[in-house]
Motif scaffolding. Sequence first.
Motif, PDB file in Angstrom:
ATOM      1  N   LYS A 187       1.772 -17.282   5.714  1.00 30.46           N
ATOM      2  CA  LYS A 187       3.221 -17.276   5.855  1.00 30.46           C
ATOM      3  C   LYS A 187       3.689 -15.838   6.010  1.00 30.46           C
ATOM      4  O   LYS A 187       2.975 -14.885   5.679  1.00 30.46           O
ATOM      5  N   GLU A 188       4.920 -15.691   6.491  1.00 32.65           N
ATOM      6  CA  GLU A 188       5.476 -14.380   6.794  1.00 32.65           C
ATOM      7  C   GLU A 188       6.074 -13.737   5.549  1.00 32.65           C
ATOM      8  O   GLU A 188       6.889 -14.354   4.847  1.00 32.65           O
ATOM      9  N   VAL A 189       5.668 -12.494   5.274  1.00 25.03           N
ATOM     10  CA  VAL A 189       6.260 -11.701   4.197  1.00 25.03           C
ATOM     11  C   VAL A 189       6.376 -10.257   4.686  1.00 25.03           C
ATOM     12  O   VAL A 189       5.546  -9.796   5.471  1.00 25.03           O
ATOM     13  N   PRO A 190       7.404  -9.524   4.260  1.00 25.60           N
ATOM     14  CA  PRO A 190       7.502  -8.114   4.637  1.00 25.60           C
ATOM     15  C   PRO A 190       6.291  -7.331   4.131  1.00 25.60           C
ATOM     16  O   PRO A 190       5.829  -7.536   3.008  1.00 25.60           O
ATOM     17  N   ALA A 191       5.759  -6.460   4.965  1.00 21.48           N
ATOM     18  CA  ALA A 191       4.646  -5.567   4.634  1.00 21.48           C
ATOM     19  C   ALA A 191       3.301  -6.272   4.516  1.00 21.48           C
ATOM     20  O   ALA A 191       2.317  -5.659   4.114  1.00 21.48           O
ATOM     21  N   HIS A 192       3.258  -7.575   4.834  1.00 19.02           N
ATOM     22  CA  HIS A 192       2.000  -8.304   4.899  1.00 19.02           C
ATOM     23  C   HIS A 192       1.319  -8.350   3.525  1.00 19.02           C
ATOM     24  O   HIS A 192       1.996  -8.619   2.536  1.00 19.02           O
ATOM     25  N   VAL A 193       0.023  -8.058   3.422  1.00 21.98           N
ATOM     26  CA  VAL A 193      -0.700  -8.240   2.154  1.00 21.98           C
ATOM     27  C   VAL A 193      -1.103  -6.908   1.532  1.00 21.98           C
ATOM     28  O   VAL A 193      -0.673  -6.558   0.437  1.00 21.98           O
ATOM     29  N   ALA A 194      -1.954  -6.152   2.223  1.00 16.93           N
ATOM     30  CA  ALA A 194      -2.531  -4.951   1.619  1.00 16.93           C
ATOM     31  C   ALA A 194      -1.474  -3.906   1.282  1.00 16.93           C
ATOM     32  O   ALA A 194      -1.564  -3.233   0.254  1.00 16.93           O
ATOM     33  N   ASN A 195      -0.457  -3.767   2.142  1.00 12.04           N
ATOM     34  CA  ASN A 195       0.592  -2.792   1.845  1.00 12.04           C
ATOM     35  C   ASN A 195       1.411  -3.206   0.623  1.00 12.04           C
ATOM     36  O   ASN A 195       1.902  -2.348  -0.127  1.00 12.04           O
ATOM     37  N   ARG A 196       1.585  -4.510   0.419  1.00 10.95           N
ATOM     38  CA  ARG A 196       2.310  -4.952  -0.769  1.00 10.95           C
ATOM     39  C   ARG A 196       1.506  -4.637  -2.034  1.00 10.95           C
ATOM     40  O   ARG A 196       2.066  -4.199  -3.055  1.00 10.95           O
ATOM     41  N   ILE A 197       0.207  -4.855  -1.976  1.00 12.02           N
ATOM     42  CA  ILE A 197      -0.647  -4.525  -3.121  1.00 12.02           C
ATOM     43  C   ILE A 197      -0.631  -3.020  -3.361  1.00 12.02           C
ATOM     44  O   ILE A 197      -0.519  -2.545  -4.503  1.00 12.02           O
ATOM     45  N   GLN A 198      -0.734  -2.242  -2.272  1.00  8.96           N
ATOM     46  CA  GLN A 198      -0.693  -0.786  -2.392  1.00  8.96           C
ATOM     47  C   GLN A 198       0.646  -0.316  -2.956  1.00  8.96           C
ATOM     48  O   GLN A 198       0.695   0.602  -3.793  1.00  8.96           O
ATOM     49  N   ALA A 199       1.735  -0.956  -2.515  1.00 10.88           N
ATOM     50  CA  ALA A 199       3.061  -0.573  -3.007  1.00 10.88           C
ATOM     51  C   ALA A 199       3.197  -0.846  -4.501  1.00 10.88           C
ATOM     52  O   ALA A 199       3.810  -0.059  -5.240  1.00 10.88           O
ATOM     53  N   ALA A 200       2.633  -1.981  -4.948  1.00 13.17           N
ATOM     54  CA  ALA A 200       2.702  -2.311  -6.377  1.00 13.17           C
ATOM     55  C   ALA A 200       1.936  -1.289  -7.205  1.00 13.17           C
ATOM     56  O   ALA A 200       2.400  -0.848  -8.271  1.00 13.17           O
ATOM     57  N   LEU A 201       0.770  -0.897  -6.733  1.00 11.72           N
ATOM     58  CA  LEU A 201      -0.025   0.110  -7.442  1.00 11.72           C
ATOM     59  C   LEU A 201       0.692   1.454  -7.457  1.00 11.72           C
ATOM     60  O   LEU A 201       0.771   2.119  -8.502  1.00 11.72           O
ATOM     61  N   TRP A 202       1.223   1.853  -6.301  1.00 14.62           N
ATOM     62  CA  TRP A 202       1.878   3.158  -6.225  1.00 14.62           C
ATOM     63  C   TRP A 202       3.128   3.193  -7.101  1.00 14.62           C
ATOM     64  O   TRP A 202       3.427   4.212  -7.724  1.00 14.62           O
ATOM     65  N   ARG A 203       3.848   2.080  -7.182  1.00 13.41           N
ATOM     66  CA  ARG A 203       5.042   2.035  -8.027  1.00 13.41           C
ATOM     67  C   ARG A 203       4.692   2.382  -9.469  1.00 13.41           C
ATOM     68  O   ARG A 203       5.365   3.200 -10.103  1.00 13.41           O
ATOM     69  N   GLU A 204       3.620   1.787  -9.989  1.00 13.55           N
ATOM     70  CA  GLU A 204       3.257   2.079 -11.373  1.00 13.55           C
ATOM     71  C   GLU A 204       2.676   3.477 -11.515  1.00 13.55           C
ATOM     72  O   GLU A 204       2.883   4.147 -12.534  1.00 13.55           O
TER      73      GLU A 204
END
Length: 332
Positions: A187-204
Amino acid sequence: MVAQQNVTLPRTAAVLGTGTIGCSWAALFGAAGLPVRIFDPRPNSREAVLEFWERVRPDLDQLGLVKFDRQPTFDVVDSASKAVEGVEFVQECVPERLPLKQALFIEIEPALAPDAIVATSSSGLLLSDLQQNWRDPSRLIIAHPFNPPHLIPLVELFGNDATRPGVIDRAARFYEHCGKVTIRLKKEVPAHVANRIQAALWREAIHLVQEGVVSVRDVDLAVSAGPGLRWAIMGPHMLLNLGGGPGGLMAYCEQFKDSYGLWWDDLGRPKLTDETIRILVAGVAEEANGRKYADLTTERDAKLVATIRAIAMSGKGRREDGPTASAERETS
């Protein structure tokens, strides 16, 4: 997911945009033996592609991705529509601005071959938005790489209800022929998969720096010398499955479900304010310790090549897909 083996592979490719991502794709396609037609309005685009190829060819050789002895054919042309004429596979790599990409698609659609696939390298834009203004959106797909595309195996593929049947299969087989590993979004999500995981890690990671828990250098070390090494081998679910011992992921969850609840509740939600950016930039400068961009990219690429080769040649740990594994399949 590996596509069906009877899928016909594209034999010609075009790359639109010769920034870092575009040059990387062009080098990979050229290494696979495809003639590559290239367009970028910059006057030095030909030099950029050739210089990039000469720099990265030794790495591609080490990974078994250079399948021909001859020099690749990089044909730089003066318009995007001319670049795509008669080409079977188009990799779009222009800057991440929706109006710019939409204008490019309007320009090239009349010149496309009937069965041509257009794959956008977009890292976060939605396919449904990118399909606007197409007369026939069925050929446009998301094919998001991770930087640098000629080395990092991952390509995230997505097609929606408007996508022609078989297009994703054909694209997947093409990328796998070039040494990539593909995943398919359901399904469609902004930033797809790996970038969302990377964004979550970078946020913390940013939160920990902001709170004075750790320096920029040490939070980077915490990842690269810790879980980052494991993530190069297996994903988080399988690793935690192993962390549960013989009881697997069920045992792990039973032991740590309350702890994770507390940890998740305590995670930060920082913003990239001017002050936060200043702190991070200063921290990265301290971590770089005078090393220039070229030095850092050379170090990164050398370590990536060594890691990919080690994983591919590690016997029982060998991946079914990946650059060296794909090369072995092609020559076996």
